[in-house]
Motif scaffolding. Structure first.
Motif, PDB file in Angstrom:
ATOM      1  N   UNK A  13       4.341   1.214   8.831  1.00 52.57           N
ATOM      2  CA  UNK A  13       5.034   1.808   7.691  1.00 52.57           C
ATOM      3  C   UNK A  13       4.902   0.937   6.442  1.00 52.57           C
ATOM      4  N   UNK A  14       4.871  -0.376   6.631  1.00 51.81           N
ATOM      5  CA  UNK A  14       4.649  -1.277   5.498  1.00 51.81           C
ATOM      6  C   UNK A  14       3.278  -0.999   4.888  1.00 51.81           C
ATOM      7  N   UNK A  15       2.271  -0.825   5.725  1.00 51.48           N
ATOM      8  CA  UNK A  15       0.918  -0.536   5.217  1.00 51.48           C
ATOM      9  C   UNK A  15       0.885   0.783   4.459  1.00 51.48           C
ATOM     10  N   UNK A  16       1.603   1.794   4.957  1.00 53.77           N
ATOM     11  CA  UNK A  16       1.643   3.085   4.260  1.00 53.77           C
ATOM     12  C   UNK A  16       2.296   2.952   2.888  1.00 53.77           C
ATOM     13  N   UNK A  17       3.400   2.228   2.824  1.00 51.32           N
ATOM     14  CA  UNK A  17       4.084   2.039   1.548  1.00 51.32           C
ATOM     15  C   UNK A  17       3.217   1.191   0.616  1.00 51.32           C
ATOM     16  N   UNK A  18       2.667   0.128   1.141  1.00 52.65           N
ATOM     17  CA  UNK A  18       1.840  -0.772   0.332  1.00 52.65           C
ATOM     18  C   UNK A  18       0.658  -0.044  -0.292  1.00 52.65           C
ATOM     19  N   UNK A  19       0.048   0.856   0.460  1.00 51.88           N
ATOM     20  CA  UNK A  19      -1.105   1.609  -0.054  1.00 51.88           C
ATOM     21  C   UNK A  19      -0.736   2.491  -1.242  1.00 51.88           C
ATOM     22  N   UNK A  20       0.541   2.828  -1.372  1.00 48.14           N
ATOM     23  CA  UNK A  20       0.974   3.673  -2.485  1.00 48.14           C
ATOM     24  C   UNK A  20       1.356   2.860  -3.722  1.00 48.14           C
ATOM     25  N   UNK A  21       1.473   1.561  -3.573  1.00 46.54           N
ATOM     26  CA  UNK A  21       1.894   0.699  -4.675  1.00 46.54           C
ATOM     27  C   UNK A  21       0.688   0.152  -5.434  1.00 46.54           C
ATOM     28  N   UNK A  22      -0.227   1.018  -5.767  1.00 45.67           N
ATOM     29  CA  UNK A  22      -1.492   0.602  -6.385  1.00 45.67           C
ATOM     30  C   UNK A  22      -1.309  -0.019  -7.763  1.00 45.67           C
ATOM     31  N   UNK A  23      -0.190   0.267  -8.426  1.00 40.98           N
ATOM     32  CA  UNK A  23       0.020  -0.306  -9.752  1.00 40.98           C
ATOM     33  C   UNK A  23       0.416  -1.776  -9.690  1.00 40.98           C
ATOM     34  N   UNK A  24       0.718  -2.289  -8.497  1.00 41.16           N
ATOM     35  CA  UNK A  24       1.029  -3.712  -8.340  1.00 41.16           C
ATOM     36  C   UNK A  24      -0.277  -4.418  -7.974  1.00 41.16           C
ATOM     37  N   UNK A  25      -0.768  -5.225  -8.889  1.00 45.76           N
ATOM     38  CA  UNK A  25      -2.072  -5.864  -8.700  1.00 45.76           C
ATOM     39  C   UNK A  25      -2.082  -7.028  -7.733  1.00 45.76           C
ATOM     40  N   UNK A  26      -1.011  -7.754  -7.640  1.00 48.96           N
ATOM     41  CA  UNK A  26      -0.937  -8.933  -6.777  1.00 48.96           C
ATOM     42  C   UNK A  26      -0.656  -8.500  -5.338  1.00 48.96           C
ATOM     43  N   UNK A  27      -1.573  -8.819  -4.425  1.00 48.16           N
ATOM     44  CA  UNK A  27      -1.440  -8.394  -3.025  1.00 48.16           C
ATOM     45  C   UNK A  27      -0.163  -8.929  -2.373  1.00 48.16           C
TER      46      UNK A  27
END
Length: 193
Positions: free
Chosen positions: A127-141
């Motif tokens: 679920x973290x990966x799914x949410x993270x994939x949607x946060x494309x506007x955050x440039x810092x991994x």
């Protein structure tokens, strides 16, 4: 109906019974006999598909986790970018709240069922990966990962509270709050990160 198809149908009935029993509001005991009674099958058919009760409980939990992941993936894939947070929340609400047994299996059962006590932690990265994939506007991994982990934790707590009755607000208020949480976190992280 062939033998393999009959086995598949029996297994499905057992899993459905497991979702209902493990996800019961009172945390009903899902022993083999109760599951077989609910599925209207004999124990022979239970052991045809599962080695023991713990394996069965883990299978039920895995099935619910897959359904939740698939619902979220379908929602964010089909929604336009600006509506993805709302689509994901609505899909999760439809699965976890409209089918509360599913929600209780995924979110509450790991707290009371020894066979899956560590599974919630194992499933969280999905679920973290799914949410993270949607946060494309955050440039810092690193920032994107921290935001995603925080959001999954916050949303898990919110849904647990909603399912166990600690949070008693209308559905749309709940959805709106979850969507606002997602959008605000992404916006704040983008500005700060």
């Amino acid at each position: 109906m062939g033998l393999d198809e009959r086995r598949r149908v029996r297994r499905e009935r057992l899993l459905d019974a497991g979702i209902a029993l493990i996800g019961a509001p009172d945390g009903s005991v899902a022993n083999v006999r109760a599951v077989c009674r609910a599925a209207e099958l004999t124990e022979r058919y239970f052991y045809e598909s599962f080695t023991d009760r713990d394996a069965f409980v883990r299978e039920v939990y895995g099935l619910v986790g897959e359904r939740a992941r698939d619902a979220l993936v379908a929602a964010v894939t089909s929604a336009e970018h600006t509506r993805r947070a709302e689509a994901a929340v609505r899909a999760f609400v439809a699965l976890m709240v409209d089918e509360p047994a599913m929600g209780r299996v995924l979110l509450l059962a790991p707290l009371r069922e020894p066979a899956i006590s560590g599974r919630g932690v194992e499933l969280a990265p999905v679920f973290v990966a799914l949410v993270s994939a949607q946060l494309t506007e955050i440039g810092d991994d690193a920032v994107r990962t921290m935001v995603a982990v925080g959001l999954v934790g916050a949303l898990t707590s919110l849904f647990m509270g909603y399912l166990d009755g600690a949070i008693t607000v209308p559905r749309e208020t709940f959805v709106h709050h979850c969507v606002a949480l997602l959008e605000r976190a992404a916006h704040d992280a983008q500005r700060g990160g």
